[in-house]
Design a protein around this motif. Structure first.
Motif, PDB file in Angstrom:
ATOM      1  N   UNK A 153       0.873  -1.193   0.000  1.00  0.00           N
ATOM      2  CA  UNK A 153       0.000   0.000   0.000  1.00  0.00           C
ATOM      3  C   UNK A 153       0.903   1.233   0.000  1.00  0.00           C
ATOM      4  N   UNK A 154       1.087   1.800  -1.157  1.00  0.00           N
ATOM      5  CA  UNK A 154       2.041   2.907  -1.284  1.00  0.00           C
ATOM      6  C   UNK A 154       1.407   4.290  -1.168  1.00  0.00           C
ATOM      7  N   UNK A 155       0.183   4.355  -0.674  1.00  0.00           N
ATOM      8  CA  UNK A 155      -0.496   5.648  -0.560  1.00  0.00           C
ATOM      9  C   UNK A 155      -0.691   6.090   0.890  1.00  0.00           C
ATOM     10  N   UNK A 156      -0.120   5.360   1.812  1.00  0.00           N
ATOM     11  CA  UNK A 156      -0.303   5.676   3.234  1.00  0.00           C
ATOM     12  C   UNK A 156       0.893   6.485   3.733  1.00  0.00           C
ATOM     13  N   UNK A 157       0.689   7.780   4.057  1.00  0.00           N
ATOM     14  CA  UNK A 157       1.819   8.627   4.439  1.00  0.00           C
ATOM     15  C   UNK A 157       2.564   8.151   5.678  1.00  0.00           C
ATOM     16  N   UNK A 158       1.873   7.589   6.659  1.00  0.00           N
ATOM     17  CA  UNK A 158       2.542   7.141   7.890  1.00  0.00           C
ATOM     18  C   UNK A 158       3.618   6.100   7.604  1.00  0.00           C
ATOM     19  N   UNK A 159       3.410   5.286   6.587  1.00  0.00           N
ATOM     20  CA  UNK A 159       4.401   4.266   6.243  1.00  0.00           C
ATOM     21  C   UNK A 159       5.732   4.931   5.880  1.00  0.00           C
ATOM     22  N   UNK A 185       5.179  14.412  -0.341  1.00  0.00           N
ATOM     23  CA  UNK A 185       4.415  14.345  -1.594  1.00  0.00           C
ATOM     24  C   UNK A 185       3.094  13.607  -1.400  1.00  0.00           C
ATOM     25  N   UNK A 186       3.148  12.505  -0.664  1.00  0.00           N
ATOM     26  CA  UNK A 186       1.919  11.746  -0.411  1.00  0.00           C
ATOM     27  C   UNK A 186       0.936  12.582   0.405  1.00  0.00           C
ATOM     28  N   UNK A 187       1.450  13.335   1.362  1.00  0.00           N
ATOM     29  CA  UNK A 187       0.583  14.217   2.163  1.00  0.00           C
ATOM     30  C   UNK A 187      -0.023  15.311   1.286  1.00  0.00           C
ATOM     31  N   UNK A 188       0.767  15.892   0.390  1.00  0.00           N
ATOM     32  CA  UNK A 188       0.251  16.920  -0.528  1.00  0.00           C
ATOM     33  C   UNK A 188      -0.874  16.346  -1.382  1.00  0.00           C
TER      34      UNK A 188
END
Length: 193
Positions: A153-159, A185-188
């Protein structure tokens, strides 16, 4: 930390009163839980005789008790769910989360590993496994768990944030910086959505 429970389709929740007579006590308890009628759900589940409770009933009881801060009792309920169905990965996962929340990382690790044997692609189990390893100061193992979480899961910023932290603890500043940039970038992207 993500806790797992299967919710019924929202449409069923909205029409629950019309079909309440046709549903089992377990189904009604799930609908009440989904509708945030926590006490009613809890009491309905307790009214089901213990030998008739499903693994999912025990899981929901554990969730309800954990929500009330009664972690020891939640552990008991999750254990009962596992005894009912030892391949019920959701119960292993929630039990592991309970152990992690109560500062028992070694016990949490064992349950996360059991979860992952049953559901190899469960990103949150890898992530929380990494968090347990961090609590023990085992940063190399944490790094590997976070990389697995990102793979699934590459869309989870915490990871990304936690792997950046882990690389920093491993004195790999360049890698830490790279993952922190990905985190940003993921957070943006999440904010733009």
């Amino acid at each position: 930390m993500k806790r797992f429970f299967t919710f019924l389709i929202l449409a069923m929740v909205s029409i629950a009163p019309a079909f309440a007579e046709d549903n089992t006590a377990s189904d009604q308890a799930k609908m009440l839980y989904a509708d945030n009628s926590i006490e009613e759900s809890f009491n309905l589940l307790l009214a089901i005789p213990e030998d008739e409770r499903s693994a999912e009933d025990w899981l929901l009881l554990g969730n309800l008790l954990q929500d009330k801060g009664r972690d020891d009792e939640a552990v008991f309920m999750y254990t009962k769910a596992i005894l009912k169905d030892e391949k019920f990965y959701k119960a292993h996962y929630n039990l592991a989360n309970c152990y992690l929340n109560t500062d028992k990382p070694n016990m949490a690790i064992e349950e996360y590993k059991k979860t992952l044997k049953l559901k190899k692609d469960y990103a949150y189990a890898y992530y929380n496994l990494g968090c347990a390893y961090i609590k023990l100061g085992e940063y190399r193992k944490a790094k590997n768990a976070f990389l697995d979480a990102i793979y699934f899961k590459n869309t989870e910023p915490d990871f990304y944030y936690n792997i950046a932290y882990t690389y920093k603890k491993l004195n790999k500043e360049k890698d830490a910086k790279a993952y922190l940039e990905i985190y940003n970038k993921v957070m943006e992207n999440r904010i733009e959505e």
